[in-house]
Design a protein around this motif. Structure first.
Motif, PDB file in Angstrom:
ATOM      1  N   LEU A   1       0.810  -1.224   0.000  1.00 45.37           N
ATOM      2  CA  LEU A   1       0.000   0.000   0.000  1.00 45.37           C
ATOM      3  C   LEU A   1       0.845   1.276   0.000  1.00 45.37           C
ATOM      4  CD1 LEU A   1      -2.966  -0.870   2.377  1.00 45.37           C
ATOM      5  CD2 LEU A   1      -3.016  -0.484  -0.089  1.00 45.37           C
ATOM      6  N   SER A   2       2.159   1.125  -0.064  1.00 50.36           N
ATOM      7  CA  SER A   2       3.028   2.304  -0.095  1.00 50.36           C
ATOM      8  C   SER A   2       4.215   1.992  -0.996  1.00 50.36           C
ATOM      9  CB  SER A   2       3.522   2.624   1.316  1.00 50.36           C
ATOM     10  OG  SER A   2       4.309   1.541   1.795  1.00 50.36           O
ATOM     11  N   VAL A   3       4.978   3.034  -1.301  1.00 55.89           N
ATOM     12  CA  VAL A   3       6.198   2.877  -2.093  1.00 55.89           C
ATOM     13  C   VAL A   3       7.346   3.411  -1.255  1.00 55.89           C
ATOM     14  CG1 VAL A   3       7.410   3.655  -4.170  1.00 55.89           C
ATOM     15  CG2 VAL A   3       4.988   3.061  -4.297  1.00 55.89           C
ATOM     16  N   PRO A   4       8.436   2.657  -1.105  1.00 52.88           N
ATOM     17  CA  PRO A   4       9.549   3.179  -0.310  1.00 52.88           C
ATOM     18  C   PRO A   4      10.176   4.405  -0.970  1.00 52.88           C
ATOM     19  CG  PRO A   4      10.199   1.150  -1.439  1.00 52.88           C
ATOM     20  CD  PRO A   4       8.722   1.319  -1.653  1.00 52.88           C
ATOM     21  N   GLU A   5      10.653   5.325  -0.137  1.00 49.54           N
ATOM     22  CA  GLU A   5      11.414   6.469  -0.656  1.00 49.54           C
ATOM     23  C   GLU A   5      12.764   5.980  -1.161  1.00 49.54           C
ATOM     24  OE1 GLU A   5      11.874   9.509   2.329  1.00 49.54           O
ATOM     25  OE2 GLU A   5      13.360  10.596   1.129  1.00 49.54           O
ATOM     26  N   VAL A   6      13.204   6.500  -2.315  1.00 50.28           N
ATOM     27  CA  VAL A   6      14.539   6.166  -2.831  1.00 50.28           C
ATOM     28  C   VAL A   6      15.365   7.444  -2.805  1.00 50.28           C
ATOM     29  CG1 VAL A   6      15.875   5.251  -4.760  1.00 50.28           C
ATOM     30  CG2 VAL A   6      13.559   4.388  -4.335  1.00 50.28           C
ATOM     31  N   ARG A   7      16.432   7.462  -2.002  1.00 50.81           N
ATOM     32  CA  ARG A   7      17.264   8.666  -1.884  1.00 50.81           C
ATOM     33  C   ARG A   7      18.419   8.637  -2.863  1.00 50.81           C
ATOM     34  NH1 ARG A   7      17.252  10.393   4.416  1.00 50.81           N
ATOM     35  NH2 ARG A   7      15.018  10.837   4.480  1.00 50.81           N
ATOM     36  N   ARG A   8      18.983   9.821  -3.094  1.00 54.67           N
ATOM     37  CA  ARG A   8      20.190   9.924  -3.917  1.00 54.67           C
ATOM     38  C   ARG A   8      21.372   9.341  -3.140  1.00 54.67           C
ATOM     39  NH1 ARG A   8      19.299  12.009  -8.315  1.00 54.67           N
ATOM     40  NH2 ARG A   8      17.313  13.054  -8.583  1.00 54.67           N
ATOM     41  N   PRO A   9      22.401   8.842  -3.831  1.00 55.53           N
ATOM     42  CA  PRO A   9      23.570   8.265  -3.156  1.00 55.53           C
ATOM     43  C   PRO A   9      24.251   9.286  -2.245  1.00 55.53           C
ATOM     44  CG  PRO A   9      23.625   7.735  -5.484  1.00 55.53           C
ATOM     45  CD  PRO A   9      22.501   8.715  -5.296  1.00 55.53           C
ATOM     46  N   VAL A  10      24.813   8.803  -1.138  1.00 56.43           N
ATOM     47  CA  VAL A  10      25.505   9.669  -0.187  1.00 56.43           C
ATOM     48  C   VAL A  10      26.782   8.945   0.243  1.00 56.43           C
ATOM     49  CG1 VAL A  10      24.205   8.715   1.777  1.00 56.43           C
ATOM     50  CG2 VAL A  10      25.203  10.983   1.965  1.00 56.43           C
ATOM     51  N   GLU A  11      27.832   9.734   0.549  1.00 56.20           N
ATOM     52  CA  GLU A  11      29.067   9.137   1.070  1.00 56.20           C
ATOM     53  C   GLU A  11      28.801   8.567   2.454  1.00 56.20           C
ATOM     54  OE1 GLU A  11      32.299   9.455  -0.236  1.00 56.20           O
ATOM     55  OE2 GLU A  11      31.765  10.622  -2.029  1.00 56.20           O
ATOM     56  N   LEU A  12      29.469   7.467   2.782  1.00 59.17           N
ATOM     57  CA  LEU A  12      29.252   6.836   4.086  1.00 59.17           C
ATOM     58  C   LEU A  12      29.549   7.799   5.241  1.00 59.17           C
ATOM     59  CD1 LEU A  12      28.585   4.329   5.794  1.00 59.17           C
ATOM     60  CD2 LEU A  12      31.005   3.700   5.659  1.00 59.17           C
ATOM     61  N   GLY A  13      30.635   8.581   5.112  1.00 55.84           N
ATOM     62  CA  GLY A  13      31.002   9.506   6.186  1.00 55.84           C
ATOM     63  C   GLY A  13      29.899  10.527   6.456  1.00 55.84           C
ATOM     64  N   ARG A  14      29.314  11.015   5.385  1.00 52.99           N
ATOM     65  CA  ARG A  14      28.241  11.998   5.519  1.00 52.99           C
ATOM     66  C   ARG A  14      26.984  11.353   6.109  1.00 52.99           C
ATOM     67  NH1 ARG A  14      25.993  15.960   0.763  1.00 52.99           N
ATOM     68  NH2 ARG A  14      24.450  16.970   2.094  1.00 52.99           N
ATOM     69  N   LEU A  15      26.701  10.147   5.679  1.00 54.57           N
ATOM     70  CA  LEU A  15      25.548   9.420   6.229  1.00 54.57           C
ATOM     71  C   LEU A  15      25.702   9.270   7.741  1.00 54.57           C
ATOM     72  CD1 LEU A  15      22.937   7.736   5.501  1.00 54.57           C
ATOM     73  CD2 LEU A  15      24.421   5.728   5.561  1.00 54.57           C
ATOM     74  N   ILE A  16      26.912   8.917   8.176  1.00 50.35           N
ATOM     75  CA  ILE A  16      27.161   8.733   9.608  1.00 50.35           C
ATOM     76  C   ILE A  16      27.024  10.068  10.347  1.00 50.35           C
ATOM     77  CG2 ILE A  16      28.990   8.204  11.286  1.00 50.35           C
ATOM     78  CD1 ILE A  16      29.918   5.958   9.397  1.00 50.35           C
ATOM     79  N   ASP A  17      27.620  11.142   9.768  1.00 47.92           N
ATOM     80  CA  ASP A  17      27.558  12.466  10.409  1.00 47.92           C
ATOM     81  C   ASP A  17      26.118  12.937  10.593  1.00 47.92           C
ATOM     82  OD1 ASP A  17      30.271  12.606  10.525  1.00 47.92           O
ATOM     83  OD2 ASP A  17      30.496  13.907   8.763  1.00 47.92           O
ATOM     84  N   GLN A  18      25.268  12.619   9.633  1.00 49.98           N
ATOM     85  CA  GLN A  18      23.894  13.137   9.650  1.00 49.98           C
ATOM     86  C   GLN A  18      22.893  12.107  10.149  1.00 49.98           C
ATOM     87  OE1 GLN A  18      23.250  14.497   5.622  1.00 49.98           O
ATOM     88  NE2 GLN A  18      24.597  16.286   5.886  1.00 49.98           N
ATOM     89  N   TRP A  19      23.391  11.077  10.805  1.00 49.89           N
ATOM     90  CA  TRP A  19      22.518   9.980  11.210  1.00 49.89           C
ATOM     91  C   TRP A  19      21.431  10.470  12.163  1.00 49.89           C
ATOM     92  CZ3 TRP A  19      22.118   5.576   8.835  1.00 49.89           C
ATOM     93  CH2 TRP A  19      21.330   4.563   9.400  1.00 49.89           C
ATOM     94  N   PRO A  20      20.165  10.144  11.915  1.00 50.93           N
ATOM     95  CA  PRO A  20      19.095  10.633  12.788  1.00 50.93           C
ATOM     96  C   PRO A  20      19.150   9.984  14.177  1.00 50.93           C
ATOM     97  CG  PRO A  20      18.231   9.214  11.036  1.00 50.93           C
ATOM     98  CD  PRO A  20      19.679   9.383  10.756  1.00 50.93           C
ATOM     99  N   ALA A  21      19.039  10.827  15.206  1.00 54.30           N
ATOM    100  CA  ALA A  21      19.093  10.332  16.590  1.00 54.30           C
ATOM    101  C   ALA A  21      17.999   9.306  16.808  1.00 54.30           C
ATOM    102  CB  ALA A  21      18.928  11.500  17.556  1.00 54.30           C
ATOM    103  N   GLY A  22      18.359   8.206  17.468  1.00 56.65           N
ATOM    104  CA  GLY A  22      17.359   7.208  17.828  1.00 56.65           C
ATOM    105  C   GLY A  22      17.131   6.122  16.807  1.00 56.65           C
ATOM    106  N   ARG A  23      17.628   6.310  15.572  1.00 54.58           N
ATOM    107  CA  ARG A  23      17.456   5.242  14.566  1.00 54.58           C
ATOM    108  C   ARG A  23      18.578   4.230  14.733  1.00 54.58           C
ATOM    109  NH1 ARG A  23      14.427   4.315  10.100  1.00 54.58           N
ATOM    110  NH2 ARG A  23      13.551   6.406  10.286  1.00 54.58           N
TER     111      ARG A  23
END
Lengths: 262, 262
Positions: free
Chosen positions: A138-160
């Protein structure tokens, strides 16, 4: 004849007339050869699933006239899949299978050993929509643009929380690690993080392990390809923490053949 | 440069000279452009994995001269996958992924709603060998010829338990069902049985449910394609009952890139 099922952006309610885009109209009119009044099922990720009928406009266009709701929008698990891009057939496969397995967001991640850096995000989005349409989601997953691993870690959402799968990492067995989580962890939002074919670099592994709320796991003694590891981890997550914990409804024997074209 | 890894039928021991078949010799000489003395890894499903060196013979042939053993043959879980044939790309995918996930035998099953009846067993065997070669597995699963579901049930081996996944069957959640098994069931040989895209017919479902030692399970609220269901069930089985329960060894960071060509 099977009923075509379409993902659309517009709001859905009884009596509404929804414009179909060019590709959808072409698919229904010229590939599926649907005629005026053909039954459709529509979903938009917010309003559940609705029965509609096809109405042709001119020689190429079409609209769907919405009738009644067939399914209520249910809450779905909040689980991301963060994966290193791989070559075309395998990345298409990851998107299709992860969509069926109920992932909420797909995040391509560039790492030191990532072999493939160009990702056609539009194609991945189209694949996710098609997989959702064909498998009753009943839904479609969001597909994000590629990101560098370091940036993904820096911006990681609290609690996830992170479920980290790395073939070289010597993690504890996945079923035991998931079963041992406390109730706060079990009900948190999650992300599954899969290394590239060449494995994470040592510095990347160390950075991931320094994150709070990371659960490293192993997926057995055989070396899995990255796409296999992604789906295996997602299936285990759904089975132990996700919505596979609920009994599935019993459907009539010809439910699938009647409803969806494959 | 990565080391080529080959499955061969012959016995393996130090000093033995193993003839490579025409396809293997062609692959090494003309696709991978290996030269005299190139390192190889060999396995046969019985004697573990051995280091060997390539020796060219004439213009087309080649042998491998076996040196020392690199890995001991380990016991593997005895879990079959019984699945309805699907179209080419998806059946190839089932064989590849099930091999990575450690299945011991692949049994195509013809059911009332099976859409595809012709199966190229030789191609499936070649796919299984390639998947085992590329993912460090020490054995190759047996691939059987297709069989009718009724005959499969009539000839079912005593004591082999069934994990029955059917999208229409309303089974209990897989993780809970597997965790609730007693120790006799946990250590028994198993088979995972997946319905065709159209689901089992009612009479087929009833016949399966009448078997002794059958555990029906559900795989969540979304409808999965047959190939997705097969791999998800196999991953969950390995995680809860199979050899994913053991911690995985920690490998050096460049283990995979150094050993295997992808």
């Amino acid at each position: 004849m099977s009923v075509s099922r379409l993902f659309i952006e517009a709001d859905l309610a009884a009596g509404v007339e929804v414009a179909l885009d060019e590709a959808q109209a072409h698919y229904l009119r010229h590939v599926m050869r649907r005629e005026e009044g053909a039954s459709l099922l529509l979903f938009n990720g917010r309003d559940g699933e609705w029965k509609a009928v096809l109405s042709l406009r001119g020689r190429k266009a079409a609209v769907a006239v919405v009738e009644g709701r067939t399914r209520i929008q249910a809450e779905e698990p909040d689980v991301w899949l963060c994966f290193a891009p791989v070559k075309r057939a395998r990345i298409d496969f990851i998107v299709e299978k992860a969509t069926e397995l109920g992932v909420s967001l797909l995040q391509p991640v560039l790492t030191q050993h990532t072999a493939v850096e160009r990702v056609n995000v539009d194609r991945l989005r189209a694949n996710a929509i098609e997989a959702a349409e064909q498998t009753e989601r009943l839904s479609v997953p969001e597909v994000r643009r590629p990101v560098e691993l370091g940036r993904l870690i820096d911006q990681w959402p609290a609690g996830r929380r992170l479920l980290m799968c790395d073939e070289t990492g010597g993690g504890p067995p996945i079923a035991g690690a998931l079963a041992a989580l406390d109730s706060a962890a079990r009900t948190a939002p999650w992300a599954i993080v899969i290394g590239p074919e060449g494995g994470f670099a040592q510095a990347e592994l160390a950075a991931l392990r320094r994150m709070t709320d990371v659960t490293p796991v192993g997926l057995g003694p055989r070396i899995l390809r990255a796409d296999t590891a992604a789906l295996a981890a997602l299936a285990c997550w759904q089975a132990v923490l996700g919505d596979w914990r609920e009994p599935t409804p019993r459907l009539s024997g010809d439910y699938r053949t009647a409803r969806s074209a494959r």
